[in-house]
Design an enzyme around this catalytic site. Structure first.
Site, PDB file in Angstrom:
ATOM      1  CG  HIS A   1      -9.730  -0.062  -5.007  1.00 42.89           C
ATOM      2  ND1 HIS A   1     -10.173  -0.435  -3.755  1.00 42.89           N
ATOM      3  CD2 HIS A   1     -10.797  -0.124  -5.826  1.00 42.89           C
ATOM      4  CE1 HIS A   1     -11.461  -0.718  -3.833  1.00 42.89           C
ATOM      5  NE2 HIS A   1     -11.873  -0.536  -5.074  1.00 42.89           N
ATOM      6  CG  LEU A   2      -4.205   3.136  -1.657  1.00 39.91           C
ATOM      7  CD1 LEU A   2      -4.071   2.720  -0.200  1.00 39.91           C
ATOM      8  CD2 LEU A   2      -3.401   4.388  -1.932  1.00 39.91           C
TER       9      LEU A   2
ATOM     10  CG  ASN B   1      -9.742   2.641  -0.861  1.00 39.10           C
ATOM     11  OD1 ASN B   1     -10.324   1.560  -0.869  1.00 39.10           O
ATOM     12  ND2 ASN B   1      -8.423   2.740  -0.822  1.00 39.10           N
TER      13      ASN B   1
ATOM     14  CG  ASP C   1     -28.387  -2.139  -1.447  1.00 41.45           C
ATOM     15  OD1 ASP C   1     -28.181  -2.395  -2.654  1.00 41.45           O
ATOM     16  OD2 ASP C   1     -28.847  -2.979  -0.639  1.00 41.45           O
TER      17      ASP C   1
ATOM     18  CE1 TYR D   1      -3.763  -2.286   0.021  1.00 43.35           C
ATOM     19  CE2 TYR D   1      -2.861  -3.202   2.047  1.00 43.35           C
ATOM     20  CZ  TYR D   1      -3.759  -3.266   1.000  1.00 43.35           C
ATOM     21  OH  TYR D   1      -4.646  -4.301   0.929  1.00 43.35           O
TER      22      TYR D   1
ATOM     23  CG  HIS E   1     -13.084  -7.055  -1.980  1.00 43.04           C
ATOM     24  ND1 HIS E   1     -12.894  -6.601  -3.272  1.00 43.04           N
ATOM     25  CD2 HIS E   1     -12.035  -6.567  -1.263  1.00 43.04           C
ATOM     26  CE1 HIS E   1     -11.768  -5.892  -3.326  1.00 43.04           C
ATOM     27  NE2 HIS E   1     -11.237  -5.850  -2.121  1.00 43.04           N
TER      28      HIS E   1
ATOM     29  NE  ARG F   1      -6.601  -8.485  -1.156  1.00 41.60           N
ATOM     30  CZ  ARG F   1      -6.820  -8.157   0.109  1.00 41.60           C
ATOM     31  NH1 ARG F   1      -7.696  -7.219   0.424  1.00 41.60           N
ATOM     32  NH2 ARG F   1      -6.173  -8.757   1.087  1.00 41.60           N
TER      33      ARG F   1
HETATM   34  O1  CA2 Z   1      -6.038  -1.213  -2.692  1.00 44.65           O
HETATM   35  C1  CA2 Z   1      -6.885  -0.676  -1.961  1.00 44.65           C
HETATM   36  O2  CA2 Z   1      -6.995   0.535  -1.834  1.00 44.65           O
HETATM   37  C2  CA2 Z   1      -7.809  -1.568  -1.119  1.00 44.65           C
HETATM   38  O3  CA2 Z   1      -9.099  -0.959  -1.104  1.00 44.65           O
HETATM   39  C3  CA2 Z   1      -7.218  -1.609   0.267  1.00 44.65           C
HETATM   40  C4  CA2 Z   1      -7.969  -2.552   1.196  1.00 44.65           C
HETATM   41  C5  CA2 Z   1      -8.133  -3.925   0.575  1.00 44.65           C
HETATM   42  O4  CA2 Z   1      -8.944  -4.750   1.409  1.00 44.65           O
HETATM   43  C6  CA2 Z   1      -8.750  -3.849  -0.797  1.00 44.65           C
HETATM   44  O5  CA2 Z   1      -8.803  -5.171  -1.337  1.00 44.65           O
HETATM   45  C7  CA2 Z   1      -7.947  -2.961  -1.712  1.00 44.65           C
HETATM   46  C8  CA2 Z   1      -7.198  -2.732   2.489  1.00 44.65           C
HETATM   47  C9  CA2 Z   1      -6.983  -1.491   3.249  1.00 44.65           C
HETATM   48  C10 CA2 Z   1      -6.175  -1.866   4.428  1.00 44.65           C
HETATM   49  O6  CA2 Z   1      -5.021  -1.076   4.427  1.00 44.65           O
HETATM   50  C11 CA2 Z   1      -3.985  -1.494   5.170  1.00 44.65           C
HETATM   51  C12 CA2 Z   1      -2.967  -0.585   5.286  1.00 44.65           C
HETATM   52  C13 CA2 Z   1      -1.867  -0.940   6.005  1.00 44.65           C
HETATM   53  C14 CA2 Z   1      -1.790  -2.167   6.613  1.00 44.65           C
HETATM   54  C15 CA2 Z   1      -2.816  -3.086   6.502  1.00 44.65           C
HETATM   55  C16 CA2 Z   1      -3.929  -2.741   5.770  1.00 44.65           C
END
Ligand code: CA2
Length: 146
Positions: A102-103, A76, A89, A24, A82, A113
């Site tokens: 999304h990042l 986001n 809704d 991330y 998912h 995902r």
């Molecule tokens: O890629 C993205 O922006 C996501 O929305 C990030 C979500 C993930 O569940 C999606 O599949 C994709 C996760 C966000 C959690 O972020 C963290 C940051 C640091 C450490 C652990 C999780």
């Protein structure tokens, strides 16, 4: 008064920069919000960011966005992307344009995902550009609004 855009960050995004930087990135959520706010000012709009680890809080913000004066939403949804029919809704219940950001590239990750419940009710999705996904989402939203 300038156009105001609501930026919603879902569960666990408060941990950005502290864990899993290889997935991330190094930037914290505060860094992302600040750079987005600077870009917004350059583009003549304003952003207002909110993060929550609670689905219902995000849904409440979506419901109240129009009456609170926002012209559109960048979201986001984190892991709720998912799993959440309720979030989908909520987005489809409002008139405001919404962009999903999304990042990471969710389509290049684990199978679970690769499906987004919200993708079908948003204007568009930006995925895989790190913090820049939010910048691209902002540009797309402004273009849609103008
Ligand atoms: O890629 C993205 O922006 C996501 O929305 C990030 C979500 C993930 O569940 C999606 O599949 C994709 C996760 C966000 C959690 O972020 C963290 C940051 C640091 C450490 C652990 C999780």
């Amino acid at each position: 008064m300038s156009i105001r855009i609501l930026v919603l960050h879902g569960p666990n995004l408060n941990l950005l920069g502290q864990r899993e930087p290889e997935v991330y990135g190094q930037q914290t959520l505060a860094d992302i919000n600040e750079s987005l706010s600077l870009l917004a000012a350059e583009l003549g709009v304003a952003t207002d960011a909110f993060q929550s680890n609670h689905e219902g809080d995000l849904i409440d913000r979506i419901h109240s966005a129009e009456s609170a004066g926002f012209a559109g939403i960048i979201i986001n949804p984190g892991g709720l992307t998912h799993t959440s029919v309720a979030l989908r809704d909520a987005i489809s219940s409002i008139e405001l344009p919404v962009i999903e950001s999304h990042l990471s590239n969710i389509h290049a990750r684990e199978a679970f995902r690769q499906h987004s419940y919200v993708a079908g009710v948003v204007i568009g999705q930006v995925s895989g550009f790190g913090a820049m996904s939010y910048h691209l989402a902002l540009r797309g939203l402004i273009s849609h609004l103008s």
